[in-house]
Design a protein around this motif. Structure first.
Motif, PDB file in Angstrom:
ATOM      1  N   GLY A  28       0.815  -1.217   0.000  1.00  0.00           N
ATOM      2  CA  GLY A  28       0.000   0.000   0.000  1.00  0.00           C
ATOM      3  C   GLY A  28       0.842   1.256   0.000  1.00  0.00           C
ATOM      4  N   ILE A  29       1.924   1.248   0.784  1.00  0.00           N
ATOM      5  CA  ILE A  29       2.832   2.409   0.816  1.00  0.00           C
ATOM      6  C   ILE A  29       3.493   2.590  -0.543  1.00  0.00           C
ATOM      7  CG2 ILE A  29       4.966   3.303   1.818  1.00  0.00           C
ATOM      8  CD1 ILE A  29       4.138   1.986   4.450  1.00  0.00           C
ATOM      9  N   LEU A  30       3.915   1.487  -1.149  1.00  0.00           N
ATOM     10  CA  LEU A  30       4.537   1.547  -2.475  1.00  0.00           C
ATOM     11  C   LEU A  30       3.576   2.125  -3.503  1.00  0.00           C
ATOM     12  CD1 LEU A  30       7.010   0.837  -4.227  1.00  0.00           C
ATOM     13  CD2 LEU A  30       5.995  -1.409  -4.594  1.00  0.00           C
ATOM     14  N   VAL A  31       2.330   1.711  -3.455  1.00  0.00           N
ATOM     15  CA  VAL A  31       1.307   2.227  -4.375  1.00  0.00           C
ATOM     16  C   VAL A  31       1.090   3.715  -4.136  1.00  0.00           C
ATOM     17  CG1 VAL A  31      -1.159   2.145  -4.949  1.00  0.00           C
ATOM     18  CG2 VAL A  31       0.141   0.021  -4.702  1.00  0.00           C
ATOM     19  N   LEU A  32       1.108   4.114  -2.860  1.00  0.00           N
ATOM     20  CA  LEU A  32       0.893   5.512  -2.499  1.00  0.00           C
ATOM     21  C   LEU A  32       1.955   6.415  -3.116  1.00  0.00           C
ATOM     22  CD1 LEU A  32      -1.224   6.999  -0.783  1.00  0.00           C
ATOM     23  CD2 LEU A  32       0.362   6.867   1.137  1.00  0.00           C
ATOM     24  N   TYR A  33       3.184   5.925  -3.177  1.00  0.00           N
ATOM     25  CA  TYR A  33       4.254   6.695  -3.818  1.00  0.00           C
ATOM     26  C   TYR A  33       4.249   6.504  -5.337  1.00  0.00           C
ATOM     27  CZ  TYR A  33       6.574   7.740   0.631  1.00  0.00           C
ATOM     28  OH  TYR A  33       6.879   8.220   1.889  1.00  0.00           O
ATOM     29  N   GLY A  34       3.846   5.322  -5.776  1.00  0.00           N
ATOM     30  CA  GLY A  34       3.908   5.019  -7.199  1.00  0.00           C
ATOM     31  C   GLY A  34       2.880   5.764  -8.034  1.00  0.00           C
ATOM     32  N   ILE A  35       1.677   5.956  -7.488  1.00  0.00           N
ATOM     33  CA  ILE A  35       0.616   6.630  -8.239  1.00  0.00           C
ATOM     34  C   ILE A  35       1.011   8.045  -8.647  1.00  0.00           C
ATOM     35  CG2 ILE A  35      -1.717   7.594  -8.061  1.00  0.00           C
ATOM     36  CD1 ILE A  35      -2.541   5.097  -6.538  1.00  0.00           C
ATOM     37  N   PRO A  36       1.503   8.902  -7.721  1.00  0.00           N
ATOM     38  CA  PRO A  36       1.912  10.252  -8.137  1.00  0.00           C
ATOM     39  C   PRO A  36       3.027  10.238  -9.177  1.00  0.00           C
ATOM     40  CG  PRO A  36       1.696  10.132  -5.760  1.00  0.00           C
ATOM     41  CD  PRO A  36       1.604   8.728  -6.266  1.00  0.00           C
ATOM     42  N   LEU A  37       3.969   9.295  -9.017  1.00  0.00           N
ATOM     43  CA  LEU A  37       5.067   9.210  -9.979  1.00  0.00           C
ATOM     44  C   LEU A  37       4.536   8.921 -11.381  1.00  0.00           C
ATOM     45  CD1 LEU A  37       8.106   9.100 -10.605  1.00  0.00           C
ATOM     46  CD2 LEU A  37       8.031   6.659 -10.022  1.00  0.00           C
ATOM     47  N   LEU A  38       3.629   7.962 -11.495  1.00  0.00           N
ATOM     48  CA  LEU A  38       3.073   7.597 -12.796  1.00  0.00           C
ATOM     49  C   LEU A  38       2.199   8.718 -13.361  1.00  0.00           C
ATOM     50  CD1 LEU A  38       2.106   3.866 -12.118  1.00  0.00           C
ATOM     51  CD2 LEU A  38       4.083   4.736 -13.384  1.00  0.00           C
ATOM     52  N   VAL A  39       1.419   9.349 -12.470  1.00  0.00           N
ATOM     53  CA  VAL A  39       0.535  10.434 -12.916  1.00  0.00           C
ATOM     54  C   VAL A  39       1.343  11.616 -13.432  1.00  0.00           C
ATOM     55  CG1 VAL A  39      -1.094  12.182 -12.120  1.00  0.00           C
ATOM     56  CG2 VAL A  39      -1.419   9.794 -11.475  1.00  0.00           C
ATOM     57  N   LEU A 185      -6.684  11.515  -8.795  1.00  0.00           N
ATOM     58  CA  LEU A 185      -5.962  10.613  -7.903  1.00  0.00           C
ATOM     59  C   LEU A 185      -5.044  11.375  -6.954  1.00  0.00           C
ATOM     60  CD1 LEU A 185      -5.049   7.603 -10.240  1.00  0.00           C
ATOM     61  CD2 LEU A 185      -6.747   7.662  -8.406  1.00  0.00           C
ATOM     62  N   ILE A 186      -4.347  12.372  -7.481  1.00  0.00           N
ATOM     63  CA  ILE A 186      -3.473  13.190  -6.632  1.00  0.00           C
ATOM     64  C   ILE A 186      -4.321  13.969  -5.635  1.00  0.00           C
ATOM     65  CG2 ILE A 186      -1.706  14.988  -6.582  1.00  0.00           C
ATOM     66  CD1 ILE A 186      -0.778  12.467  -7.924  1.00  0.00           C
ATOM     67  N   TYR A 187      -5.433  14.502  -6.122  1.00  0.00           N
ATOM     68  CA  TYR A 187      -6.357  15.248  -5.255  1.00  0.00           C
ATOM     69  C   TYR A 187      -6.839  14.360  -4.101  1.00  0.00           C
ATOM     70  CZ  TYR A 187     -10.498  17.960  -3.896  1.00  0.00           C
ATOM     71  OH  TYR A 187     -11.440  18.663  -3.188  1.00  0.00           O
ATOM     72  N   LEU A 188      -7.177  13.122  -4.410  1.00  0.00           N
ATOM     73  CA  LEU A 188      -7.674  12.187  -3.402  1.00  0.00           C
ATOM     74  C   LEU A 188      -6.576  11.829  -2.399  1.00  0.00           C
ATOM     75  CD1 LEU A 188     -10.010  10.382  -2.440  1.00  0.00           C
ATOM     76  CD2 LEU A 188      -9.142   8.605  -3.977  1.00  0.00           C
ATOM     77  N   ILE A 189      -5.369  11.597  -2.883  1.00  0.00           N
ATOM     78  CA  ILE A 189      -4.260  11.218  -1.999  1.00  0.00           C
ATOM     79  C   ILE A 189      -3.913  12.336  -1.026  1.00  0.00           C
ATOM     80  CG2 ILE A 189      -1.776  10.730  -1.931  1.00  0.00           C
ATOM     81  CD1 ILE A 189      -2.166   9.070  -4.477  1.00  0.00           C
ATOM     82  N   ILE A 190      -3.713  13.546  -1.571  1.00  0.00           N
ATOM     83  CA  ILE A 190      -3.305  14.670  -0.721  1.00  0.00           C
ATOM     84  C   ILE A 190      -4.386  15.013   0.299  1.00  0.00           C
ATOM     85  CG2 ILE A 190      -2.679  17.114  -0.689  1.00  0.00           C
ATOM     86  CD1 ILE A 190      -0.505  15.293  -1.781  1.00  0.00           C
TER      87      ILE A 190
END
Length: 220
Positions: A28-39, A185-190
């Protein structure tokens, strides 16, 4: 023999479930960092310092938020990460501070404007729109309080909690002028992390004022 075998099977099941939880947590932590990188990488036509600026800002906020959220389950941190709480907390806090510092440093370099580190009090909107400047100052004050906590004794905690308002101000800053925040996705994460940080702060303050409340709920 049957009783011993049963105990061993139960122990193996517990160990397996523990390993699964650790894997899911780390994934989950990896995904949390990976999503912004890909976006962010997908939004850019080519990599540049501006790309790194945006990634550093988002990753820095994520790291600092996770460092703050760990306070909710201090006792479970060692079992899940295999390291003492304070060490894992420092990993997230220090890496987050470095990343969140790189963000304005790169912006100042690209804009040729060292004034980006000075808070703007010209209006309420300007203060929050450039709130990253204030947040960075608060984060460094909180960090320094942690470094000299032995000298400050218990008073250091009252300074260290500046991390929480700093993260909230940083989230408002991102919502007002952060171009990356236009992606859902970034909006949701932050904003999800910002809300979680708020809840963590409120829970910890209530729990500190009424330390027996958690025990009473457990007993019931």
């Amino acid at each position: 023999m049957d009783e011993s075998a049963g105990i061993i099977r139960i122990w193996d099941d517990i160990h397996y479930m523990h390993s699964q939880r650790r894997f899911l947590l780390l994934f989950g932590i990896l995904v949390l960092y990976g999503i912004p990188l890909l976006v962010i990488a997908g939004l850019e036509t080519s990599w540049s310092l501006y790309t790194l600026l945006r990634i550093a800002g988002v990753w820095g906020f994520i790291s600092l938020s996770l460092g703050a959220l760990l306070n909710l389950k201090k006792g479970a941190v060692k079992s899940q990460f295999g390291r003492p709480f304070i060490r894992i907390h420092h990993y997230f806090a220090i890496s987050g501070l470095i990343l969140i510092t790189i963000h304005p440093v790169l912006y100042a370099y690209l804009a040729l404007d060292p004034g980006v580190f000075i808070p703007d009090f010209s209006s309420l909107y300007a203060f929050f729109a450039t709130g990253g400047r204030t947040a960075l100052i608060l984060l460094y004050v909180a960090f320094c309080a942690g470094l000299v906590r032995m000298a400050l004794k218990n008073r250091w905690r009252y300074i260290h909690i500046l991390v929480y308002p700093a993260l909230i101000i940083a989230a408002v800053h991102a919502n007002l002028i952060g171009q990356t925040m236009t992606h859902p996705l970034i909006y949701l994460i932050i904003n999800g992390l910002a809300l979680s940080v708020c809840c963590t702060f409120v829970y910890m303050r209530v729990h500190k004022m009424n330390p027996g409340s958690g025990r009473h709920r457990t007993d019931r």
